[in-house]
Design a protein around this motif. Sequence first.
Motif, PDB file in Angstrom:
ATOM      1  N   TYR A  50       0.967  -1.458  -0.205  1.00  0.00           N
ATOM      2  CA  TYR A  50      -0.182   0.041   0.311  1.00  0.00           C
ATOM      3  C   TYR A  50       0.715   1.115   0.157  1.00  0.00           C
ATOM      4  CZ  TYR A  50      -3.373   3.202   1.339  1.00  0.00           C
ATOM      5  OH  TYR A  50      -4.315   4.836   1.646  1.00  0.00           O
ATOM      6  N   LEU A  51       0.719   2.120  -0.764  1.00  0.00           N
ATOM      7  CA  LEU A  51       1.278   3.519  -0.726  1.00  0.00           C
ATOM      8  C   LEU A  51       0.900   4.960  -0.942  1.00  0.00           C
ATOM      9  CD1 LEU A  51       4.176   4.633  -1.527  1.00  0.00           C
ATOM     10  CD2 LEU A  51       3.720   4.267  -4.521  1.00  0.00           C
ATOM     11  N   GLU A  52       0.328   5.403  -0.200  1.00  0.00           N
ATOM     12  CA  GLU A  52       0.044   6.859  -0.950  1.00  0.00           C
ATOM     13  C   GLU A  52       0.903   8.072  -1.210  1.00  0.00           C
ATOM     14  OE1 GLU A  52      -3.169   6.603   2.720  1.00  0.00           O
ATOM     15  OE2 GLU A  52      -1.530   8.253   3.172  1.00  0.00           O
ATOM     16  N   LEU A  53       1.029   7.876  -1.911  1.00  0.00           N
ATOM     17  CA  LEU A  53       1.542   9.870  -3.303  1.00  0.00           C
ATOM     18  C   LEU A  53       1.053  10.697  -2.318  1.00  0.00           C
ATOM     19  CD1 LEU A  53       1.814   8.074  -6.711  1.00  0.00           C
ATOM     20  CD2 LEU A  53       3.784   7.776  -4.676  1.00  0.00           C
ATOM     21  N   ARG A  54       1.919  11.553  -2.689  1.00  0.00           N
ATOM     22  CA  ARG A  54       1.801  12.974  -2.428  1.00  0.00           C
ATOM     23  C   ARG A  54       1.839  13.830  -3.474  1.00  0.00           C
ATOM     24  NH1 ARG A  54       0.815  13.728   4.807  1.00  0.00           N
ATOM     25  NH2 ARG A  54       1.099  11.885   4.681  1.00  0.00           N
ATOM     26  N   GLY A  55       1.175  15.196  -3.820  1.00  0.00           N
ATOM     27  CA  GLY A  55       1.726  16.006  -4.687  1.00  0.00           C
ATOM     28  C   GLY A  55       1.173  16.966  -4.252  1.00  0.00           C
ATOM     29  N   SER A  56       0.990  18.341  -5.369  1.00  0.00           N
ATOM     30  CA  SER A  56       0.235  19.096  -5.845  1.00  0.00           C
ATOM     31  C   SER A  56       0.393  19.313  -7.236  1.00  0.00           C
ATOM     32  CB  SER A  56       1.381  20.622  -5.347  1.00  0.00           C
ATOM     33  OG  SER A  56       1.618  20.484  -4.251  1.00  0.00           O
ATOM     34  N   PRO A  57      -0.952  18.692  -7.746  1.00  0.00           N
ATOM     35  CA  PRO A  57      -0.892  18.573  -9.558  1.00  0.00           C
ATOM     36  C   PRO A  57      -1.646  20.219 -10.045  1.00  0.00           C
ATOM     37  CG  PRO A  57      -3.070  17.590  -7.861  1.00  0.00           C
ATOM     38  CD  PRO A  57      -1.591  17.679  -7.252  1.00  0.00           C
ATOM     39  N   GLN A  58      -2.238  21.010  -8.920  1.00  0.00           N
ATOM     40  CA  GLN A  58      -2.829  22.528  -9.113  1.00  0.00           C
ATOM     41  C   GLN A  58      -1.203  22.818  -9.384  1.00  0.00           C
ATOM     42  OE1 GLN A  58      -3.110  21.038  -6.162  1.00  0.00           O
ATOM     43  NE2 GLN A  58      -1.216  22.536  -4.506  1.00  0.00           N
ATOM     44  N   LYS A  59       0.001  22.980  -9.644  1.00  0.00           N
ATOM     45  CA  LYS A  59       1.217  23.201 -10.119  1.00  0.00           C
ATOM     46  C   LYS A  59       1.049  22.755 -11.447  1.00  0.00           C
ATOM     47  CE  LYS A  59       3.025  23.941  -5.268  1.00  0.00           C
ATOM     48  NZ  LYS A  59       4.387  23.665  -4.502  1.00  0.00           N
ATOM     49  N   TYR A  60       1.007  22.048 -11.535  1.00  0.00           N
ATOM     50  CA  TYR A  60       1.321  21.724 -13.684  1.00  0.00           C
ATOM     51  C   TYR A  60      -0.205  21.518 -14.369  1.00  0.00           C
ATOM     52  CZ  TYR A  60       4.352  18.803  -9.981  1.00  0.00           C
ATOM     53  OH  TYR A  60       5.172  18.798  -9.261  1.00  0.00           O
ATOM     54  N   GLY A  61       0.020  23.232 -14.293  1.00  0.00           N
ATOM     55  CA  GLY A  61      -1.347  23.453 -15.156  1.00  0.00           C
ATOM     56  C   GLY A  61      -2.705  22.769 -15.199  1.00  0.00           C
ATOM     57  N   TYR A  62      -4.139  22.340 -15.552  1.00  0.00           N
ATOM     58  CA  TYR A  62      -5.178  21.443 -14.818  1.00  0.00           C
ATOM     59  C   TYR A  62      -4.704  20.513 -14.305  1.00  0.00           C
ATOM     60  CZ  TYR A  62     -10.067  20.374 -14.996  1.00  0.00           C
ATOM     61  OH  TYR A  62     -11.406  20.246 -15.027  1.00  0.00           O
ATOM     62  N   GLY A  63      -4.766  21.377 -12.465  1.00  0.00           N
ATOM     63  CA  GLY A  63      -4.742  20.022 -12.278  1.00  0.00           C
ATOM     64  C   GLY A  63      -5.588  18.788 -12.053  1.00  0.00           C
ATOM     65  N   LEU A  64      -6.470  18.915 -12.779  1.00  0.00           N
ATOM     66  CA  LEU A  64      -7.316  17.539 -12.565  1.00  0.00           C
ATOM     67  C   LEU A  64      -7.230  16.647 -13.737  1.00  0.00           C
ATOM     68  CD1 LEU A  64      -9.965  15.819 -10.856  1.00  0.00           C
ATOM     69  CD2 LEU A  64     -11.645  17.708 -12.906  1.00  0.00           C
ATOM     70  N   ALA A  65      -6.515  17.191 -14.834  1.00  0.00           N
ATOM     71  CA  ALA A  65      -6.584  16.712 -16.124  1.00  0.00           C
ATOM     72  C   ALA A  65      -5.050  15.893 -15.669  1.00  0.00           C
ATOM     73  CB  ALA A  65      -5.922  17.587 -17.089  1.00  0.00           C
ATOM     74  N   PHE A  66      -4.405  16.937 -14.913  1.00  0.00           N
ATOM     75  CA  PHE A  66      -3.146  15.410 -14.630  1.00  0.00           C
ATOM     76  C   PHE A  66      -3.537  14.268 -13.574  1.00  0.00           C
ATOM     77  CE2 PHE A  66      -0.201  15.101 -10.988  1.00  0.00           C
ATOM     78  CZ  PHE A  66       1.253  14.793 -11.711  1.00  0.00           C
ATOM     79  N   LEU A  67      -4.085  14.411 -12.716  1.00  0.00           N
ATOM     80  CA  LEU A  67      -4.667  13.681 -11.759  1.00  0.00           C
ATOM     81  C   LEU A  67      -5.015  12.097 -12.560  1.00  0.00           C
ATOM     82  CD1 LEU A  67      -6.148  15.374  -8.700  1.00  0.00           C
ATOM     83  CD2 LEU A  67      -4.121  14.095  -9.066  1.00  0.00           C
ATOM     84  N   ARG A  68      -6.627  12.542 -13.830  1.00  0.00           N
ATOM     85  CA  ARG A  68      -6.524  11.639 -14.426  1.00  0.00           C
ATOM     86  C   ARG A  68      -5.480  10.752 -15.392  1.00  0.00           C
ATOM     87  NH1 ARG A  68     -10.991  16.052 -16.402  1.00  0.00           N
ATOM     88  NH2 ARG A  68     -12.525  15.736 -15.731  1.00  0.00           N
ATOM     89  N   SER A  69      -4.573  12.373 -15.943  1.00  0.00           N
ATOM     90  CA  SER A  69      -4.139  10.990 -16.703  1.00  0.00           C
ATOM     91  C   SER A  69      -2.662  10.499 -15.640  1.00  0.00           C
ATOM     92  CB  SER A  69      -2.653  12.341 -17.096  1.00  0.00           C
ATOM     93  OG  SER A  69      -1.988  11.456 -17.799  1.00  0.00           O
ATOM     94  N   PHE A  70      -2.487  11.139 -14.297  1.00  0.00           N
ATOM     95  CA  PHE A  70      -2.009   9.866 -13.673  1.00  0.00           C
ATOM     96  C   PHE A  70      -2.090   8.783 -13.393  1.00  0.00           C
ATOM     97  CE2 PHE A  70       0.902  10.405  -9.298  1.00  0.00           C
ATOM     98  CZ  PHE A  70       1.622   9.024  -9.524  1.00  0.00           C
ATOM     99  N   HIS A  71      -3.552   8.366 -12.738  1.00  0.00           N
ATOM    100  CA  HIS A  71      -3.884   7.595 -12.334  1.00  0.00           C
ATOM    101  C   HIS A  71      -3.987   6.477 -13.551  1.00  0.00           C
ATOM    102  CE1 HIS A  71      -7.852   4.873 -11.001  1.00  0.00           C
ATOM    103  NE2 HIS A  71      -7.902   5.271 -10.391  1.00  0.00           N
ATOM    104  N   ALA A  72      -4.021   7.004 -14.650  1.00  0.00           N
ATOM    105  CA  ALA A  72      -4.419   6.068 -16.119  1.00  0.00           C
ATOM    106  C   ALA A  72      -3.496   5.605 -15.973  1.00  0.00           C
ATOM    107  CB  ALA A  72      -4.763   6.904 -17.520  1.00  0.00           C
TER     108      ALA A  72
END
Length: 281
Positions: A14-36
């Motif tokens: 089990y792993l909990e990553l942490r980050g600030s996706p809001q710093k990489y443009g559109y944060g929700l798009a970053f999270l969708r892409s990273f999750h995929a």
Amino acid sequence: AAVVRQAVAEGLSYLELRGSPQKYGYGLAFLRSFHAALNEALIALPAGQRPRIRFILIADRRHPDRAREVIQLALQANAELPDFIAGLDLAGDETVTRPADIAGDFLPAFEACLPLTIHAGEGEEADAIWQAAYHLHADRIGHGLSLGDHPQLAARFRNRGICLELCPTSNREVVGFGDSAHPASEGLPVYPLRTLWDAGLPLTLCTDNPGISRTTLADEYLTAARMVDGLSLWDALAMMRQAFVHAFLPGAEREVLLKQADARVYRAVLEWLSPESRRSD
């Protein structure tokens, strides 16, 4: 893929990553892409070897004007990717923005019952931890090194089961504690892990920023053993178990992971204690 490979190499379930996706443009798009991308890498692994990976969004104390934006992003992402988004963190220089000053911005997170971990008490007095607990309703505290200076608050943490996330390497680098592997640290204060652990406080070890500190979770336990006298294998196993107990997971899933981890430890201990194993030593 690199994140998944590293998790597998470290033997993490089990792993909990942490980050600030809001710093990489559109944060929700970053999270969708990273999750995929994570899912694609995980699916390529055998079913029994896939670590569970979740993500915690970080709001930065140094940018309090963006706190509401980050919290809204966390809520949006949690609604869209509930299996991936684990919670919300407040990190950064504790002297810049106090929890009491930003508590109002967290109200939507409170209303959504989003799990919260708050960095507090790393280089500041225990009052910073008190504020994180009472103004921001923290479920966990990042670092919390000064908690032992406030016995009443420590008792409250123990009774409520609020877990501390200690990061020995990062704490040595940022705050300054003695470590026999680093001669320049001679004469620095003793790392307070033993004091907090002996007080019965729930705590576990984390890597903080492994890219900067060049560390792994196993390294953190070895570092803690150097920095603290008398840390035993059983202490380390108990601290690892606390990580599962306080994971930001739904209760049923957390229980399954915990039982699987317990079974792995029991098998390893039984094998170590077996006569055949002892003879081979």
